[in-house]
Design a protein around this motif. Sequence first.
Motif, PDB file in Angstrom:
ATOM      1  N   ARG A  14      -7.902   6.011  -4.237  1.00  0.00           N
ATOM      2  CA  ARG A  14      -7.395   5.313  -5.407  1.00  0.00           C
ATOM      3  C   ARG A  14      -5.939   5.661  -5.686  1.00  0.00           C
ATOM      4  O   ARG A  14      -5.136   4.795  -6.038  1.00  0.00           O
ATOM      5  N   GLU A  15      -5.577   6.930  -5.534  1.00  0.00           N
ATOM      6  CA  GLU A  15      -4.239   7.375  -5.936  1.00  0.00           C
ATOM      7  C   GLU A  15      -3.183   7.185  -4.852  1.00  0.00           C
ATOM      8  O   GLU A  15      -1.997   7.042  -5.165  1.00  0.00           O
ATOM      9  N   LEU A  16      -3.576   7.163  -3.592  1.00  0.00           N
ATOM     10  CA  LEU A  16      -2.585   7.092  -2.512  1.00  0.00           C
ATOM     11  C   LEU A  16      -1.764   5.798  -2.550  1.00  0.00           C
ATOM     12  O   LEU A  16      -0.539   5.849  -2.357  1.00  0.00           O
ATOM     13  N   PRO A  17      -2.376   4.643  -2.813  1.00  0.00           N
ATOM     14  CA  PRO A  17      -1.559   3.419  -2.861  1.00  0.00           C
ATOM     15  C   PRO A  17      -0.924   3.149  -4.218  1.00  0.00           C
ATOM     16  O   PRO A  17      -0.072   2.264  -4.335  1.00  0.00           O
ATOM     17  N   SER A  18      -1.313   3.889  -5.248  1.00  0.00           N
ATOM     18  CA  SER A  18      -0.832   3.613  -6.605  1.00  0.00           C
ATOM     19  C   SER A  18       0.563   4.188  -6.830  1.00  0.00           C
ATOM     20  O   SER A  18       0.864   5.299  -6.382  1.00  0.00           O
ATOM     21  N   ILE A  19       1.401   3.449  -7.555  1.00  0.00           N
ATOM     22  CA  ILE A  19       2.738   3.948  -7.891  1.00  0.00           C
ATOM     23  C   ILE A  19       2.845   4.290  -9.378  1.00  0.00           C
ATOM     24  O   ILE A  19       3.936   4.529  -9.890  1.00  0.00           O
ATOM     25  N   SER A  28       1.466   6.947 -11.049  1.00  0.00           N
ATOM     26  CA  SER A  28       1.546   8.367 -11.394  1.00  0.00           C
ATOM     27  C   SER A  28       2.075   9.164 -10.199  1.00  0.00           C
ATOM     28  O   SER A  28       1.315   9.534  -9.307  1.00  0.00           O
ATOM     29  N   PRO A  29       3.383   9.438 -10.182  1.00  0.00           N
ATOM     30  CA  PRO A  29       3.963  10.199  -9.069  1.00  0.00           C
ATOM     31  C   PRO A  29       3.311  11.562  -8.870  1.00  0.00           C
ATOM     32  O   PRO A  29       3.160  12.016  -7.724  1.00  0.00           O
TER      33      PRO A  29
END
Length: 207
Positions: A95-100, A102-103
């Motif tokens: 979920r977090e790897l492709p999201s921009i 939350s750095p």
Amino acid sequence: MTDAVARLTPTAIMLLALLHEDDMHPYEMVRLLRDRRADRLIALTHGTIYHTVARLERQELIAEAGSDREGNRPERTTYTLTDAGDRALLAWVRRELPSIESPERFRIALTEAHNIDRAEVLALLATRREALVASLDAHRAARDTAISHGSHPQFLIEVHRQTALLAADIAWLDDAVEFIRHPDTVWGVIDIPATDRYLAQREAARA
């Protein structure tokens, strides 16, 4: 599972990832995280680690695997990753790897990306690149529109900074993808050779 994944903290993710590597007791977890400089990413104190371990056990994401006592040391409980914990770890990273959005969470996801198949990681990062490019285009367009409508560039210096950061992030991501894709790049915990240094690090962490 979705709610459980949403509640996981970066510290919890790093502990689940350690147990994905092998069964460990909390003291070993702390030592390994310090050796690997995880203090750059999370608050690394014994209290935080033990509290997180207890919470993960209550959530049935980890379970006791046994306990031991050596010499005058206090008894140490070893934990293992449950199937639910393994699924939660991988779901969080996916979920977090492709999201921009939350750095900081991305840094954790990137650190633990090796727990996912190389081809899937490359696909997730391709999605991230698309989002970065879209954001970069939007920032540039907003800046240009504001200037064309009479805004002085000095008031848009933060937008200029953000466009520069986005462009740099895209350039870095392209390099990272090439690194991950390269056949000489070892990927995944299972593929890490059990070198003398690695084994010595694990042994020192247990001491």
